[in-house]
Design a protein around this motif. Structure first.
Motif, short mmCIF file in Angstrom:
data_model
loop_
_atom_site.label_atom_id
_atom_site.label_comp_id
_atom_site.label_asym_id
_atom_site.label_seq_id
_atom_site.Cartn_x
_atom_site.Cartn_y
_atom_site.Cartn_z
N GLY A 171 0.81 -1.22 0.00
CA GLY A 171 0.00 0.00 0.00
C GLY A 171 0.84 1.26 0.00
O GLY A 171 0.37 2.32 -0.41
N HIS A 172 2.07 1.15 0.47
CA HIS A 172 2.98 2.29 0.50
C HIS A 172 4.36 1.82 0.07
O HIS A 172 4.74 0.67 0.29
CB HIS A 172 3.05 2.92 1.90
N TRP A 173 5.11 2.71 -0.51
CA TRP A 173 6.46 2.40 -0.97
C TRP A 173 7.31 3.64 -0.74
O TRP A 173 6.97 4.49 0.07
CB TRP A 173 6.43 1.97 -2.43
N ASP A 208 -5.19 12.89 -7.46
CA ASP A 208 -6.07 14.02 -7.12
C ASP A 208 -6.33 14.94 -8.30
O ASP A 208 -7.15 15.84 -8.22
CB ASP A 208 -5.44 14.85 -5.99
N GLY A 224 -1.23 15.44 -6.23
CA GLY A 224 -0.78 14.12 -6.61
C GLY A 224 -1.52 13.62 -7.83
O GLY A 224 -2.57 14.15 -8.21
N GLU A 233 3.33 8.71 -8.73
CA GLU A 233 3.73 8.83 -7.33
C GLU A 233 5.22 8.61 -7.12
O GLU A 233 5.86 9.33 -6.33
CB GLU A 233 2.94 7.82 -6.48
N ALA A 293 8.67 8.81 1.11
CA ALA A 293 7.64 7.78 1.00
C ALA A 293 6.59 8.19 -0.04
O ALA A 293 6.43 9.37 -0.36
CB ALA A 293 6.97 7.56 2.36
N CYS A 294 5.88 7.19 -0.56
CA CYS A 294 4.79 7.46 -1.50
C CYS A 294 3.76 6.36 -1.42
O CYS A 294 4.08 5.22 -1.06
CB CYS A 294 5.33 7.59 -2.93
N PRO A 295 2.49 6.66 -1.75
CA PRO A 295 1.47 5.63 -1.78
C PRO A 295 1.58 4.77 -3.03
O PRO A 295 2.22 5.17 -4.01
CB PRO A 295 0.16 6.43 -1.78
N VAL A 296 0.97 3.60 -3.00
CA VAL A 296 0.92 2.71 -4.15
C VAL A 296 -0.55 2.48 -4.50
O VAL A 296 -1.17 1.56 -3.97
CB VAL A 296 1.63 1.38 -3.89
N PRO A 297 -1.12 3.31 -5.36
CA PRO A 297 -2.52 3.12 -5.76
C PRO A 297 -2.63 1.92 -6.70
O PRO A 297 -1.63 1.43 -7.23
CB PRO A 297 -2.86 4.42 -6.47
N LEU A 334 2.45 4.21 -12.14
CA LEU A 334 2.99 4.50 -10.80
C LEU A 334 4.36 5.15 -10.89
O LEU A 334 4.67 6.12 -10.19
CB LEU A 334 3.08 3.20 -10.01
#
Length: 600
Positions: A95-97, A482, A479, A133, A118-122, A129
């Motif tokens: 979920g995060h990377w 968004d 982001g 992100e 850090a960054c999210p992993v949608p 990706l």
């Protein structure tokens, strides 16, 4: 500061780092790490103050990292090591990377840490990706590390520093096809989509289909169709639908497995790649304005929010074939019939457009004829945008755009870019003069001198740089996930603004004045005359460059326009043998956009 970017390809992240560092006043040069070149000699020749490797698949020699500070971008959090970082993150459902900037030394991915973000992993494909992100995090980490280096007082931290990594380093192997392979008799739709996303855009998932071996590229869940697992169920806009154990997936592109000793293969729309192998299947053509509510994937969608319409499109790699241009034009005309005052074109999180589809052109029986058809189809689309006088048109550029894709955006009344977007408003690296009414829209936006410079230098432009130049009217600092929501809110305000009606009325008068002075058809005719001569000349560099691009052939030398200050040389770079220009084209999907080998 003098900064040298060392990279395996001038891919999307390297372009973004290049543009953003230049925006901040640094003198930036690029050198590609090529099999026949000496990285040691190259770095010594530049003698930079700092070396940065945004995307590097080879090891930096000890002679280089021992003499120069070399900062390597690793697309993983602190402690993550190995060549398939993002692949594993998506494959395992992280979920995060994160992204780490570390100093090159003797051990791979184990050097001192200069920055980590850090960054999210949608739930998106790896290439999306990587350009979204991960690129945001990488850019933030690089800028932080460069600032620290320039300050001269920062002491980088060892990865084994207590509390830094939070866990012992994790070294993971290359994610090979034995792990990626799909078990159609056992894997759910969710599992199949995750495997496809982890392999996009390289290397794809190797599979057997209709008596051949193919790499599958891209994957979208299908909510309604059902069938025997592994069975082909339908086609839609060039994609094929294949049944899973609990549903189905749409696969947009296939690439044949390369035969021993054979030429490199390249991705094509799945139905086109299968050709005569494809059995009779239902063709589920989408409606003129698909809204996605039927649960069936579509690469073009439309919706409305009040007085604003949103026509979004997402073509693999941002490339637009003749058929895709014609379908988007039909959707645009249908959207233009709706009772809206603002029409937003784009708004997706990844590529906006990179212009004509070089892969489909290369695979055509007559590439020159297909080139001509493709350029006219995209010109028709741009013309429709330019001649829309009954509402405001906004180009919402959430991801990168190049060549004709930039000019498609410039045809709109306003251009909104996400802060992470990179624009390449030029054609010459593919040996083309260009069309899409660029000789009208680009000077209209930035002035004749700046237009000439952008075309000559052929360098990427950041979103902030685009705003300064006049290529963009607004930059949305958000982001990737968004951007669509931000664009909807802005479009709603624009539609309700009191001045919008007056602006719409003024458009017709402005177009009438332009037609009286120099009709748009004149710009198109002049551009297409140059393009036709190139297409019809078998010796024109465009044909060799196109073949090299779609087959991902490495250039023999770093393109000259990247190796020194902007504008220091004019004209296309020439190969060592004096024949084909040595370039890494940026139209279409970038070469080796996502790293899959060690980073320095």
């Amino acid at each position: 500061m003098r900064i040298l970017l060392v990279a395996s390809a001038f891919n999307s992240l390297t372009q973004r780092v290049h543009a953003e560092l230049r925006d901040r006043g640094h003198r930036v040069a690029v050198e590609l790490a090529l099999p026949d070149g000496s990285l040691t000699d190259t770095v010594r020749r530049h003698d930079p103050e700092l070396v940065v490797a945004p995307m590097l698949k080879t090891v930096i020699p000890e002679e280089v990292w021992s003499a120069y500070t070399c900062l390597v971008v690793h697309p993983g959090p602190v402690g993550d090591r190995g060549p398939s970082s993002l692949d594993w993150a998506i494959h395992e459902g992280a979920g995060h990377w994160g992204v780490t900037v570390l100093q090159a030394d003797a051990e791979m991915d184990a050097g001192d840490v200069w920055a980590s973000v850090a960054c999210p992993v949608p739930p998106v494909a790896k290439s999306d990706l990587y350009r979204g992100e991960v690129a945001d995090a990488a850019l933030a980490a690089v800028l932080f590390a460069v600032e620290r280096f320039a300050g001269g007082t920062h002491v980088p931290l060892r990865q084994d520093h207590e509390g830094l990594a939070g866990a012992a380093p994790r070294v993971r192997p290359y994610l090979d096809q034995s792990v990626r392979r799909i078990d159609w008799d056992a894997d759910s739709t969710e599992t199949v989509v995750r495997k496809l996303r982890a392999a996009d855009s390289q290397p794809g998932v190797l599979d057997e289909l209709l008596g051949g071996e193919w790499y599958l590229h891209g994957g979208h869940p299908e909510r309604a169709l059902r069938g025997r697992p592994g069975e082909l169920l339908a086609t839609r806009t060039g994609a094929v639908c294949r049944a899973t154990t609990d549903g189905a997936v749409w696969i947009p592109e296939l690439r044949p497995r390369r035969l021993p000793g054979g030429p490199p293969t390249f991705k094509l729309p799945a139905a086109r790649a299968l050709g005569d192998r494809l059995p009779p299947l239902p063709d589920l053509a989408p409606p003129p304005l698909p809204d996605g509510r039927d649960g069936t994937w579509s690469d073009i969608r439309y919706r409305e929010e009040g007085d604003a319409g949103f026509l979004s499109f997402a073509f693999p790699g941002g490339a637009m074939s003749t058929g895709q241009c014609r379908r988007l034009l039909a959707a645009y005309r249908a959207a233009r019939s709706r009772p809206t005052s603002v029409l937003v074109l784009g708004g997706e999180r990844d590529f906006f457009s990179n212009g004509i589809h070089l892969g489909v052109i290369e695979a055509a029986a007559d590439p020159a004829a297909e080139s001509w058809a493709n350029i006219n189809a995209i010109d028709d689309l741009v013309e429709a945008v330019l001649t829309t006088t009954d509402r405001l048109v906004v180009a919402a550029v959430g991801g990168n755009a190049a060549a004709g894709g930039v000019m498609l955006a410039l045809a709109a009344d306003e251009v909104w870019c996400r802060a992470g977007a990179v624009l390449n408003p030029h054609y010459r690296l593919m040996g083309l003069y260009g069309s899409e009414y660029w000789t009208y829209t680009l000077p209209r936006r930035v002035g004749a001198a700046a237009a000439e410079r952008l075309m000559r230098e052929a360098l990427p432009v950041s979103a902030a740089g685009a705003l300064d130049l006049g290529l963009a009217d607004r930059v949305l600092d958000c982001g990737p996930g968004d951007f669509a929501r931000e664009a909807v809110a802005l479009a709603a305000r624009l539609a309700s603004h009191p001045a919008t009606a007056a602006r719409v009325l003024a458009k017709k008068a402005a177009l009438d004045r332009q037609e009286s002075a120099t009709p748009l058809a004149v710009f198109r005719e002049r551009e297409l005359d140059r393009m036709r001569r190139t297409f019809e000349d078998p010796a024109a560099p465009y044909h060799a460059l196109r073949r090299a691009f779609v087959r991902k052939e490495r250039p023999r030398a770093t393109p000259a326009h990247l190796t020194g200050p902007p504008g220091h040389r004019a004209g296309p770079p020439v190969a060592p043998n004096g024949s084909v220009p040595c370039v890494t084209p940026v139209t279409g999907t970038a070469l080796s956009d996502v790293p899959e080998r060690p980073n320095g």
